[in-house]
Design a protein around this motif. Structure first.
Motif, PDB file in Angstrom:
ATOM      1  N   GLY A  68       0.720  -1.109  -0.189  1.00 13.76           N
ATOM      2  CA  GLY A  68       0.033   0.098   0.103  1.00 13.76           C
ATOM      3  C   GLY A  68       0.879   1.356   0.068  1.00 13.76           C
ATOM      4  O   GLY A  68       0.418   2.279   0.479  1.00 13.76           O
ATOM      5  N   SER A  69       1.923   1.120  -0.527  1.00 16.84           N
ATOM      6  CA  SER A  69       2.946   2.273  -0.606  1.00 16.84           C
ATOM      7  C   SER A  69       3.186   2.813  -2.015  1.00 16.84           C
ATOM      8  O   SER A  69       2.875   1.973  -2.920  1.00 16.84           O
ATOM      9  CB  SER A  69       4.301   2.037   0.283  1.00 16.84           C
ATOM     10  OG  SER A  69       5.093   1.134  -0.777  1.00 16.84           O
ATOM     11  N   TRP A  70       3.816   4.070  -2.194  1.00 13.44           N
ATOM     12  CA  TRP A  70       3.989   4.477  -3.481  1.00 13.44           C
ATOM     13  C   TRP A  70       5.057   3.739  -4.026  1.00 13.44           C
ATOM     14  O   TRP A  70       5.544   3.714  -5.121  1.00 13.44           O
ATOM     15  CB  TRP A  70       4.449   6.178  -3.389  1.00 13.44           C
ATOM     16  CG  TRP A  70       3.041   6.671  -3.266  1.00 13.44           C
ATOM     17  CD1 TRP A  70       2.249   7.696  -2.275  1.00 13.44           C
ATOM     18  CD2 TRP A  70       2.121   7.006  -4.522  1.00 13.44           C
ATOM     19  NE1 TRP A  70       1.261   8.071  -2.827  1.00 13.44           N
ATOM     20  CE2 TRP A  70       0.987   7.707  -4.039  1.00 13.44           C
ATOM     21  CE3 TRP A  70       2.192   6.687  -5.780  1.00 13.44           C
ATOM     22  CZ2 TRP A  70       0.048   8.466  -4.939  1.00 13.44           C
ATOM     23  CZ3 TRP A  70       1.225   6.898  -6.687  1.00 13.44           C
ATOM     24  CH2 TRP A  70       0.194   7.940  -6.200  1.00 13.44           C
ATOM     25  N   HIS A  71       6.378   3.308  -3.128  1.00 12.76           N
ATOM     26  CA  HIS A  71       7.319   2.561  -3.540  1.00 12.76           C
ATOM     27  C   HIS A  71       6.916   1.297  -4.437  1.00 12.76           C
ATOM     28  O   HIS A  71       7.391   1.078  -5.401  1.00 12.76           O
ATOM     29  CB  HIS A  71       8.070   2.043  -2.452  1.00 12.76           C
ATOM     30  CG  HIS A  71       8.808   3.284  -1.508  1.00 12.76           C
ATOM     31  ND1 HIS A  71       9.766   4.143  -2.233  1.00 12.76           N
ATOM     32  CD2 HIS A  71       8.790   3.759  -0.464  1.00 12.76           C
ATOM     33  CE1 HIS A  71      10.235   4.778  -1.267  1.00 12.76           C
ATOM     34  NE2 HIS A  71       9.530   4.709  -0.252  1.00 12.76           N
ATOM     35  N   PHE A  72       5.849   0.665  -3.957  1.00 14.68           N
ATOM     36  CA  PHE A  72       5.284  -0.653  -4.443  1.00 14.68           C
ATOM     37  C   PHE A  72       4.602  -0.091  -5.829  1.00 14.68           C
ATOM     38  O   PHE A  72       4.922  -0.892  -6.953  1.00 14.68           O
ATOM     39  CB  PHE A  72       4.194  -1.318  -3.564  1.00 14.68           C
ATOM     40  CG  PHE A  72       3.608  -2.400  -4.282  1.00 14.68           C
ATOM     41  CD1 PHE A  72       4.349  -3.646  -4.556  1.00 14.68           C
ATOM     42  CD2 PHE A  72       2.298  -2.148  -4.867  1.00 14.68           C
ATOM     43  CE1 PHE A  72       3.605  -4.714  -5.194  1.00 14.68           C
ATOM     44  CE2 PHE A  72       1.925  -3.235  -5.597  1.00 14.68           C
ATOM     45  CZ  PHE A  72       2.424  -4.562  -5.752  1.00 14.68           C
ATOM     46  N   ILE A  73       3.682   1.141  -5.789  1.00 21.07           N
ATOM     47  CA  ILE A  73       3.256   1.226  -7.115  1.00 21.07           C
ATOM     48  C   ILE A  73       4.258   1.606  -8.265  1.00 21.07           C
ATOM     49  O   ILE A  73       4.069   1.272  -9.232  1.00 21.07           O
ATOM     50  CB  ILE A  73       2.361   2.451  -6.918  1.00 21.07           C
ATOM     51  CG1 ILE A  73       1.267   2.195  -5.998  1.00 21.07           C
ATOM     52  CG2 ILE A  73       1.832   3.313  -8.132  1.00 21.07           C
ATOM     53  CD1 ILE A  73       0.049   3.145  -5.495  1.00 21.07           C
ATOM     54  N   ILE A  74       5.094   2.683  -7.843  1.00 23.47           N
ATOM     55  CA  ILE A  74       6.347   2.939  -8.732  1.00 23.47           C
ATOM     56  C   ILE A  74       7.306   1.598  -9.335  1.00 23.47           C
ATOM     57  O   ILE A  74       7.153   1.538 -10.178  1.00 23.47           O
ATOM     58  CB  ILE A  74       7.270   3.911  -8.098  1.00 23.47           C
ATOM     59  CG1 ILE A  74       6.342   5.470  -7.916  1.00 23.47           C
ATOM     60  CG2 ILE A  74       8.529   4.264  -8.825  1.00 23.47           C
ATOM     61  CD1 ILE A  74       7.006   6.315  -7.179  1.00 23.47           C
ATOM     62  N   LEU A  75       7.400   0.912  -8.391  1.00 27.10           N
ATOM     63  CA  LEU A  75       8.324  -0.306  -8.781  1.00 27.10           C
ATOM     64  C   LEU A  75       7.217  -1.279  -9.596  1.00 27.10           C
ATOM     65  O   LEU A  75       7.873  -1.816 -10.505  1.00 27.10           O
ATOM     66  CB  LEU A  75       8.825  -1.046  -7.346  1.00 27.10           C
ATOM     67  CG  LEU A  75       9.459  -2.193  -7.622  1.00 27.10           C
ATOM     68  CD1 LEU A  75      10.674  -1.970  -8.441  1.00 27.10           C
ATOM     69  CD2 LEU A  75       9.642  -3.132  -6.126  1.00 27.10           C
ATOM     70  N   PHE A  76       6.121  -1.403  -9.296  1.00 28.16           N
ATOM     71  CA  PHE A  76       5.354  -2.421 -10.116  1.00 28.16           C
ATOM     72  C   PHE A  76       5.085  -1.669 -11.272  1.00 28.16           C
ATOM     73  O   PHE A  76       5.117  -2.293 -12.353  1.00 28.16           O
ATOM     74  CB  PHE A  76       4.024  -2.381  -9.233  1.00 28.16           C
ATOM     75  CG  PHE A  76       3.118  -3.447  -9.680  1.00 28.16           C
ATOM     76  CD1 PHE A  76       3.602  -5.025  -9.637  1.00 28.16           C
ATOM     77  CD2 PHE A  76       2.097  -3.218 -10.534  1.00 28.16           C
ATOM     78  CE1 PHE A  76       3.136  -5.994  -9.857  1.00 28.16           C
ATOM     79  CE2 PHE A  76       1.126  -4.540 -10.887  1.00 28.16           C
ATOM     80  CZ  PHE A  76       1.577  -5.704 -10.631  1.00 28.16           C
TER      81      PHE A  76
END
Length: 191
Positions: A68-76
């Motif tokens: 649920g983080s921006w890190h995950f969204i950007i990495l994904f």
């Protein structure tokens, strides 16, 4: 000046809550007992739950926090773009997952199938934490209310005691003034 007697919180519950102490719920009785002993409400229920968390629960919390983080969204997003660019443009016909990216769909489906229950486990833990915090907040608020009611009773008792002391002093002053006035009205001695 004597002090008013200490307040028995369980006995006072009848006046404060309109119920006998035995009819109160366990939380209210515990708060009254704690207030009667002068104990503070200092435990942190969330920390207690975190200390009791199993390995799986801690992993679920970390996965949910990362998912649920921006890190995950950007990495994904970067991984998806790289996958599409690699398979569609760079490798062309020799791509290991050509358009319409069936293997990518399989990977995404498996990721969602694993990630969803893990996030639900974390949400269940969070709702347990929220319930614990709500119960703790209720206890703190109830104790504060009980302490305020006890302070009101103590202040009323002190005020009553001061009034009685003042009335006693005034009565003594009236009696003294009466004696003084009666002493002046005595007939003058005859010569």
């Amino acid at each position: 000046m004597s002090h008013p007697p200490p307040i028995d919180y369980l006995t006072s519950a009848t006046r404060w809550f309109g119920q006998q102490a035995k009819d109160l719920d366990a939380t209210t009785r515990a708060v009254l007992a704690r207030a009667g002993k002068g104990q503070a409400m200092t435990h942190d229920p969330v920390r207690h739950l975190d200390e009791q968390a199993t390995f799986g629960e801690r992993i679920a919390d970390k996965v949910a926090r990362f998912g649920g983080s921006w890190h995950f969204i950007i990495l994904f997003g970067v991984v998806l773009v790289a996958w599409v660019v690699l398979n569609a443009a760079m490798l062309g016909r020799a791509a290991f997952d050509p358009y319409p990216f069936i293997f990518l769909n399989l990977v995404l489906s498996m990721l969602a199938a694993i990630q969803a229950p893990v996030i639900m486990m974390s949400q269940n833990r969070q709702s347990t934490k929220d319930r614990q915090m709500a119960a703790y907040d209720y206890e703190v608020n109830l104790k504060a209310e009980v302490e305020i009611m006890a302070l009101h009773e103590k202040m009323d008792a002190l005020r009553s005691q001061q009034m009685m002391t003042l009335l006693t002093q005034q009565q003594a002053q009236i009696e003294l003034l009466t004696r003084l006035v009666d002493g002046r009205q005595d007939p003058a001695p005859s010569t």
